[in-house]
Scaffold this active site. Structure first.
Site, PDB file in Angstrom:
ATOM      1  N   GLU A 102       0.829  -1.206   0.000  1.00 52.52           N
ATOM      2  CA  GLU A 102       0.000   0.000   0.000  1.00 52.52           C
ATOM      3  C   GLU A 102       0.857   1.248   0.000  1.00 52.52           C
ATOM      4  O   GLU A 102       1.885   1.319   0.689  1.00 52.52           O
ATOM      5  CB  GLU A 102      -0.910   0.043   1.239  1.00 52.52           C
ATOM      6  CG  GLU A 102      -2.202  -0.707   1.068  1.00 52.52           C
ATOM      7  CD  GLU A 102      -3.221  -0.430   2.162  1.00 52.52           C
ATOM      8  OE1 GLU A 102      -4.304  -1.005   2.071  1.00 52.52           O
ATOM      9  OE2 GLU A 102      -2.946   0.352   3.104  1.00 52.52           O
ATOM     10  N   HIS A 140      -1.724  -7.161  15.814  1.00 55.55           N
ATOM     11  CA  HIS A 140      -1.023  -7.117  14.531  1.00 55.55           C
ATOM     12  C   HIS A 140      -1.859  -6.555  13.398  1.00 55.55           C
ATOM     13  O   HIS A 140      -1.326  -6.275  12.328  1.00 55.55           O
ATOM     14  CB  HIS A 140      -0.504  -8.503  14.158  1.00 55.55           C
ATOM     15  CG  HIS A 140      -1.499  -9.398  13.474  1.00 55.55           C
ATOM     16  ND1 HIS A 140      -2.754  -9.647  13.958  1.00 55.55           N
ATOM     17  CD2 HIS A 140      -1.409 -10.109  12.325  1.00 55.55           C
ATOM     18  CE1 HIS A 140      -3.376 -10.483  13.153  1.00 55.55           C
ATOM     19  NE2 HIS A 140      -2.598 -10.775  12.151  1.00 55.55           N
TER      20      HIS A 140
END
Lengths: 476, 145
Positions: A206, A399
């Site tokens: 990303e 996470h």
């Protein structure tokens, strides 16, 4: 899960007292809403982990916990080899050392927008991703073993990274104790042409914009500023890690009874740390960690090459690289006594607080960067480890957002075209070979990542430093 | 969207798992159940037709039928990963706890197959190989993707 089934310690800490074969309690960090939305199997799996030999203090689940394999995803457990402790292939997970790295571009959103579409297309073309993709390189036997021993350091030595990156990777980019000779030929064959590939599913690259800063001092130390652009990569050890995980899981499942280990769930398959099988798994698993570290370093190098075409002045400095599927030998203080423990983190990130000697010098005053992936339409976060995470969770934090619904359920609610179009309206470009794959990864299929990181902060595991919003998302 | 290939109680289907995908095959014999589950594995990747241009042989040996099933699916995943081929037709032979399988397929065509996600390993989660009272065999487990 029904919160009534737990003892509530504080607003974000829930405890299941040991019963039956449980050796320690199970602790879940979550607010009431998050724990209510968790599958009952999360609690059951956390309790099952609590039955394993040599477990220390508690079986722990993070705010993003969801139904996993033996261990819940978002599970943390430490084992003492001096007390018959075990190492579990399921407790590490199949994608050994799956993790996240974030790179600072030094660019602003206004620099990116004029070339956003072309940049997205070039990244999609240059980063091998998805089923059927191959890396640019083929490793022969000698290079395979060098990679499995050298990790990101091997990639840097071959020109696929920069020397100063290594200070910004856990374990200096190279996991000690790797044993390529314990990795099967099939695992190596599966990886031979997969170096520098992204994979598929929830893995992504990303381009993100920093949307909000929560902690100015830490953001300064991390090099983050509002509207600054970063590149974040989420992937792991590819086929090699999965082959290692699959092979050892079956071997551990079939040999556990002979080792005197009673498994409440076969997926909890494990072996005593002090056994031939345990040692072989640890050696192979550490080689898998090095594979993941090398793979992310190469993908970072490819990202630098692509950005260099559009922004020759941009240098893409590595902020940090964390792994969230590991078992590591670490020193922890438990009940006032320092002990050497094998800490399993399955879908959980190491989260070292300020002052910890393992934290790179540049971050030691503020704590280790903890990188939290969201979904392709929602925020990602950079957190900083808190010293209190040591006592609470063996220096661990969450996470990611964690899935809220299955892929099957997501396909019933969304189409890939609809997701791509809706996100485009919001300025987010999605590139993927599969419309169905996009639908399965729809933002709505994930939990509210803001609730997850806020719960982690309230629990004293890690604090928020910055929130990022996606600008370009490359999916396999 | 079709997530089953069920015909009169025989076939494959996907079942719920939070993060990944369960596959279940059923048939009149354990062999048919294994073959149908393999088809369900392929349907994790694509619903598109797959030509039978390439034949690959695999062998598995295990200590019990359930682990043999996991080995069978892992063997297919290995061939997908290393050959970059998708398989749409399967034939299984089992003697005791020794399995020989034939797979027919074609190289991955990203445009035509539009692969949704990559099966990475068969797990022991929700693992079951059993025959019900009516004699129908079921073989199932969750696939890590």
């Amino acid at each position: 899960m029904d919160p009534a089934g737990f003892t509530q310690i504080d607003p974000v800490t829930w405890r299941i007292e040991p019963t039956g074969a449980m050796r320690v309690p199970a602790i879940i960090f979550a607010d009431e809403q998050l724990i209510s939305e968790m599958d009952d199997k999360v609690g059951q799996q956390a309790c099952n982990v609590a039955t394993l030999p040599g477990i220390v203090s508690a079986s722990i689940a993070m705010p993003d916990a969801h139904w996993g394999y033996g261990f819940p995803i978002g599970g943390v457990a430490a084992f003492d080899p001096e007390e018959g402790g075990v190492v579990s292939a399921g407790g590490v997970g199949f994608d050994i050392s799956c993790g996240v790295r974030t790179m600072l571009t030094g660019l602003s959103v206004e620099d990116i927008l004029p070339v956003q579409e072309a940049l997205a297309e070039t990244l999609f073309r240059q980063i091998p991703a998805g089923v059927g993709s191959r890396g640019e390189m083929t490793l022969d036997d000698a290079e395979m073993d060098a990679m499995l021993t050298g990790g990101a350091r091997w990639a840097v030595e071959r020109g696929w990274g920069e020397e100063h990156d290594l200070d910004r990777i856990e374990d200096g980019g190279r996991m000690e104790g790797a044993r390529p000779d314990f990795v099967s030929d099939r695992a190596k064959e599966r990886q031979r042409r997969e170096m520098g590939t992204l994979g598929s599913g929830n893995h992504y690259l990303e381009v993100q914009a920093v949307a909000e800063i929560f902690d100015e001092q830490a953001a300064d130390a991390f090099g983050l500023r509002v509207e600054g652009v970063v590149v974040t990569i989420h992937c792991g050890s590819r086929g090699l890690g999965h082959q290692i995980g699959s092979e050892f899981l079956k071997e551990m499942a079939s040999t556990a009874p002979a080792a005197g280990i009673i498994l409440p769930d076969r997926e909890l398959a494990c072996a005593p740390i002090k056994s031939k099988l345990g040692e072989r798994y640890l050696g192979a698993m550490r080689a898998g960690i090095n594979c993941a570290l090398a793979n992310r370093e190469i993908l970072g190098h490819y990202s630098r090459q692509v950005f260099g075409r559009y922004f020759p002045q941009a240098s893409l400095e590595l902020l940090f690289d964390v792994s969230h599927n590991t078992c590591k030998l670490e020193s922890h203080v438990v009940g006032g006594k320092r002990r050497e423990l094998f800490v399993h983190r399955k879908g959980a990130t190491r989260s070292l607080g300020a002052g910890h000697p393992v934290v790179p010098q540049a971050f030691r005053a503020v704590g280790q960067p903890v990188l939290i992936g969201g979904s392709m339409g929602t925020a990602s976060y950079v957190l900083a480890g808190e010293p209190t995470s040591e006592e609470k969770a063996f220096s661990s934090a969450c996470h990611g957002a964690g899935r809220a619904m299955s892929r099957h359920a997501a396909l019933k609610l969304w189409s890939g075209r609809q997701i791509v179009d809706e996100l485009a309206v919001r300025g987010i470009l999605i590139c993927s070979p599969s419309s169905r794959g996009v639908a399965e990864e729809a933002p709505g299929a994930y939990k509210d990542v803001e609730a997850v990181v806020l719960a982690a902060e309230r629990a004293g595991l890690a604090r928020r430093v910055a929130r990022m919003r996606p600008v370009i998302c490359i999916k396999g | 969207m079709n997530a089953t290939g069920q015909i009169s109680g025989f076939g494959w289907e996907h079942f719920h798992h939070d993060a990944d995908i369960g596959v279940r095959g059923s048939g009149r014999s354990v062999v048919e159940a294994f073959e149908q589950a393999a088809l369900g594995l392929t349907r994790i990747v694509t619903y598109s037709p797959i030509a039978a241009d390439i034949r690959v042989e695999v062998e598995c040996r295990q200590c019990d039928l359930e682990l043999l099933f996991v080995d069978w699916l892992d063997a297919i995943i290995y061939e997908i990963a290393t050959r970059k081929v998708l398989f749409g037709c399967f034939a299984v032979r089992i003697e005791g706890l020794f399995l020989q399988g034939s797979l027919w397929g074609e190289p991955v065509d990203v445009v035509r197959h539009a692969p949704a996600c990559e099966p990475k390993g068969a797990t022991l989660t929700a693992l079951k190989v059993a025959r019900d009272d009516s004699g129908i065999w079921t073989a199932q487990c969750v696939i890590d993707v």
